[in-house]
Design a protein around this motif. Structure first.
Motif, mmCIF file in Angstrom:
data_model
loop_
_atom_site.group_PDB
_atom_site.id
_atom_site.type_symbol
_atom_site.label_atom_id
_atom_site.label_comp_id
_atom_site.label_asym_id
_atom_site.label_seq_id
_atom_site.Cartn_x
_atom_site.Cartn_y
_atom_site.Cartn_z
ATOM 1 N N PRO A 209 0.812 -1.237 0.000
ATOM 2 C CA PRO A 209 0.000 0.000 0.000
ATOM 3 C C PRO A 209 0.835 1.271 0.000
ATOM 4 N N SER A 210 2.044 1.191 0.489
ATOM 5 C CA SER A 210 2.847 2.417 0.527
ATOM 6 C C SER A 210 3.310 2.811 -0.874
ATOM 7 N N LEU A 211 3.087 1.920 -1.832
ATOM 8 C CA LEU A 211 3.494 2.234 -3.209
ATOM 9 C C LEU A 211 2.334 2.750 -4.063
ATOM 10 N N VAL A 212 1.236 3.079 -3.397
ATOM 11 C CA VAL A 212 0.106 3.643 -4.147
ATOM 12 C C VAL A 212 -0.318 4.967 -3.531
ATOM 13 N N ILE A 213 -0.407 5.987 -4.343
ATOM 14 C CA ILE A 213 -0.920 7.273 -3.873
ATOM 15 C C ILE A 213 -2.061 7.684 -4.792
ATOM 16 N N GLU A 214 -3.122 8.174 -4.195
ATOM 17 C CA GLU A 214 -4.224 8.663 -5.013
ATOM 18 C C GLU A 214 -4.019 10.142 -5.286
ATOM 19 N N ALA A 215 -3.881 10.497 -6.546
ATOM 20 C CA ALA A 215 -3.662 11.894 -6.917
ATOM 21 C C ALA A 215 -4.985 12.648 -6.889
ATOM 22 N N LEU A 216 -4.889 13.950 -6.793
ATOM 23 C CA LEU A 216 -6.107 14.758 -6.745
ATOM 24 C C LEU A 216 -6.602 15.103 -8.142
ATOM 25 N N GLU A 217 -5.676 15.197 -9.084
ATOM 26 C CA GLU A 217 -6.075 15.595 -10.428
ATOM 27 C C GLU A 217 -5.260 14.862 -11.481
ATOM 28 N N ASP A 219 -3.154 15.682 -13.724
ATOM 29 C CA ASP A 219 -2.247 16.648 -14.331
ATOM 30 C C ASP A 219 -0.803 16.329 -13.981
ATOM 31 N N SER A 220 0.105 17.134 -14.519
ATOM 32 C CA SER A 220 1.501 16.802 -14.317
ATOM 33 C C SER A 220 1.967 17.181 -12.913
ATOM 34 N N ALA A 221 1.353 18.202 -12.338
ATOM 35 C CA ALA A 221 1.737 18.603 -10.990
ATOM 36 C C ALA A 221 1.540 17.439 -10.013
ATOM 37 N N SER A 222 0.454 16.710 -10.180
ATOM 38 C CA SER A 222 0.187 15.562 -9.315
ATOM 39 C C SER A 222 1.309 14.537 -9.410
ATOM 40 N N GLY A 223 1.750 14.286 -10.632
ATOM 41 C CA GLY A 223 2.807 13.310 -10.819
ATOM 42 C C GLY A 223 4.077 13.744 -10.118
ATOM 43 N N TYR A 224 4.336 15.029 -10.216
ATOM 44 C CA TYR A 224 5.549 15.568 -9.613
ATOM 45 C C TYR A 224 5.544 15.386 -8.101
ATOM 46 N N THR A 225 4.470 15.805 -7.473
ATOM 47 C CA THR A 225 4.433 15.729 -6.008
ATOM 48 C C THR A 225 4.363 14.286 -5.506
ATOM 49 N N CYS A 226 3.613 13.436 -6.183
ATOM 50 C CA CYS A 226 3.533 12.041 -5.735
ATOM 51 C C CYS A 226 4.889 11.357 -5.852
ATOM 52 N N MET A 227 5.564 11.624 -6.941
ATOM 53 C CA MET A 227 6.856 10.975 -7.143
ATOM 54 C C MET A 227 7.853 11.415 -6.087
ATOM 55 N N LYS A 228 7.781 12.693 -5.731
ATOM 56 C CA LYS A 228 8.637 13.202 -4.657
ATOM 57 C C LYS A 228 8.472 12.345 -3.406
ATOM 58 N N GLY A 250 5.061 14.521 -15.100
ATOM 59 C CA GLY A 250 5.418 15.093 -13.808
ATOM 60 C C GLY A 250 6.356 14.162 -13.051
ATOM 61 N N VAL A 251 6.090 12.871 -13.170
ATOM 62 C CA VAL A 251 6.934 11.863 -12.532
ATOM 63 C C VAL A 251 8.355 11.947 -13.093
ATOM 64 N N VAL A 252 8.437 12.014 -14.412
ATOM 65 C CA VAL A 252 9.741 12.107 -15.071
ATOM 66 C C VAL A 252 10.504 13.324 -14.555
ATOM 67 N N HIS A 253 9.803 14.416 -14.436
ATOM 68 C CA HIS A 253 10.396 15.652 -13.946
ATOM 69 C C HIS A 253 11.005 15.453 -12.556
ATOM 70 N N ILE A 255 11.879 12.693 -11.087
ATOM 71 C CA ILE A 255 13.001 11.751 -11.117
ATOM 72 C C ILE A 255 14.269 12.440 -11.596
ATOM 73 N N ASN A 256 14.144 13.197 -12.663
ATOM 74 C CA ASN A 256 15.284 13.945 -13.182
ATOM 75 C C ASN A 256 15.847 14.866 -12.115
ATOM 76 N N GLU A 257 14.946 15.568 -11.467
ATOM 77 C CA GLU A 257 15.369 16.538 -10.477
ATOM 78 C C GLU A 257 16.112 15.863 -9.322
ATOM 79 N N HIS A 258 15.774 14.626 -9.098
ATOM 80 C CA HIS A 258 16.393 13.868 -8.014
ATOM 81 C C HIS A 258 17.752 13.306 -8.439
#
Lengths: 331, 331
Positions: A209-217, A219-228, A250-253, A255-258
């Motif tokens: 379960p810790s590997l699943v997050i429900e996004a709010l929207e 969009d790419s912002a959601s991917g970014y914050t969840c991936m963080k 957003g996820v890709v972003h 990951i790159n940033e990391h």
DNA sequence: AATACTAACGAAAACGATTTCGTAGGAGGA
DNA sequence: TCCTCCTACGAAATCGTTTTCGTTAGTATT
């Protein structure tokens, strides 16, 4: 503006006969039919749709309901795609397409004002009572990604799509596969999550379960914050399956940033296959949903329904795995 | 369906009076006006727009013409943005929005069939005679990014936008600045190129024709292929200014693929500021055009024009430089 | 008191098609 | 020849508003 009377006068017949020709009734002789058609073309006669609608009770207008609660408006590429295909198909059936806003008097009343023959609810907030009011009315509706009573529904096989994604990642050796889920209030969000879970089971991977997050929207912002968040886990995932392409970007972003590399350190899979993601770096592996077929099918079903034919209440369109560079064997 | 007669009967007045109340004419006493309004609300009376249109010659319908010749259809985010803003504004003015297709009988006739009060030509192929036929007709039009005779036009100040981009790059020390231009057949393509050239002049940089390529479409594929060409130059540019964000993303893709780093080795500037580019990696420096203001202004002008007021024939909306991570001092 | 306005409203004619129903005339059957 | 049945068409009602223009009654002006 030349009217039907003028045509009738020129052809030496009554307006009734002209009208019958224009609507191809069978009870007119071929001779007069041809004569009338010729005159109509010569003078460039254009029937007035208001008058026609007033007396026939058909407007040849299809309403589009586009609720914008989850940031999935006109600007979300997947929906523009199905809308575009839908529009093309209904136009070839003789309809025009009008936007229905829910402001002030609500969707139902707006539809009644315009007397639309049917409506396509593209995205919907099921908490919106204005919408259920519309669904419960006499007006013919179709939807995609919205389940409500027996309103005809056409959409991608999300469950199967998720299976494709998980199997692909599993074949590449991934065991820790995260999922960013769409809002549980959306059918796509729920089904893709279900498919993800079933995919894991099928591949013999334990569900964490810790590997699943429900996004709010969606969009790419959601991917970014969840991936963080995933990246801060003591044992981060080696692959992530996002519920839509925008989110995957957003996820890709993130990951790159990391400082990690997508397709090397972490694999990413999206959903939709919007035009853009084949041109990003790295190009995104994704589950393609066939928006053209979905839109076209919706149009045909709505047309059928308007003509009081029995129609399929649920149609699933298969998805396809598109492998690109964002997925690779686990390190 | 309850009609105006029924309302009239209930209120003990004539249909004429009810109609006058509904269209707020002044010649009805406050007492009867209130009484009628109350009854209208109680019974949930909905005026029939077909009947209304038939006798008043106003449909309160605005047509949208969306020519899809350059792949800038519904799916191009910038245009969805102005369309969305336009739609919101005209709806608040009381109109509904209907798509006009050019198929079969052409734009003009389709508009006449639907009797639209006005039309917004979102994107246009000026080679299309169906379109000029529409512009030359009595129907009120507005456009963005299309210059034709004195059809009112609202759009971003592309020239100034280019200046902002070039000045920014110049301040960072760049001397070899490439430009991917939009098709010369589009006003945006031409003006952004002009601004680019003027910007170079202003900054004292010599104009090098080998650093400009005219793309065929406003998409990311164009950016990718054009950038490939720039990279093969003996002396490649240190910065590239693309005519739209989607194209800039293609550029980023090509640079990455070539093993270089955007924002370090090569700076990239886009145009539009679509939502996505703030979430890419690196986030894109771009020229923001205010699609909301453009859409809203277009709506107001069209409304004015429909009411036979004199309107501005050309309105420029200023652009803004948004600095993100894709631009940096030259190495 | 006579006249001139004005405010408030209604009768009825549009608006431009569709649709129902009636009818003329010809064909076919007995 | 008479009757029935079609075929091809038209007269007129109808759809639900808006709008013009006339009417009436009340008020202001002289």
């Amino acid at each position: 503006m030349v009217g039907i009377r003028e045509i009738a006068r020129l052809a030496g017949v009554s307006t009734a006969t002209v009208s019958k020709v224009l609507n191809n009734y069978s009870e007119v002789s071929d001779a007069t039919k041809e004569r009338i058609i010729k005159i109509v073309e010569e003078v460039g006669y254009i029937p007035d749709s208001s008058a026609r609608a007033l007396s026939s009770k058909r407007t040849w207008l299809i309403g589009i309901v586009y609720s914008e609660h989850l940031n999935i408006g006109l600007e979300h590429n997947y929906f523009s795609g199905v809308l575009e295909a839908f529009k093309t198909e209904v136009e070839s059936l003789g309809y025009d397409v009008v936007f229905i806003s829910g402001k002030d008097i609500g969707y139902l009343k707006r539809c009644q004002v315009r007397n639309v023959d049917g409506v396509f609810v593209v995205t919907a907030d099921m908490m919106d009572t204005g919408l259920t009011e519309l669904f419960d009315s006499k007006i013919k509706c179709v939807t995609t990604d919205v389940l409500y009573k027996s309103i005809p529904l056409v959409y991608a096989n999300n469950f199967q799509g998720s299976l494709l994604a998980i199997r692909h990642l599993h074949e590449l050796g991934h065991k820790r596969i995260a999922h960013i889920a769409g809002p549980a209030s959306t059918i796509a969000g729920k089904e893709r999550l279900d498919g993800y879970i079933e995919g894991l089971r099928e591949c013999g991977i334990e569900y964490d379960p810790s590997l699943v997050i429900e996004a709010l929207e969606y969009d790419s912002a959601s991917g970014y914050t969840c991936m963080k968040q995933f990246l801060q886990l003591p044992n981060p995932p080696t692959a992530v399956y996002a519920m839509c392409d925008l989110t995957a970007l957003g996820v890709v972003h993130a990951i790159n940033e990391h400082g990690l590399k997508v397709g090397e350190d972490i694999s990413v899979v999206g959903f939709d296959d919007i035009e853009l993601v084949s041109h990003t770096h790295p190009a995104l592996t994704t589950i393609k949903q066939d928006s053209k077929t979905i839109g076209r099918t919706l149009a045909q079903i709505l047309h059928s329904s308007i003509n009081n034919n029995k129609v399929e209440t649920k149609t699933l369109i298969e998805t396809k795995l598109i492998v690109r560079q964002s997925t690779a064997p686990v390190k």
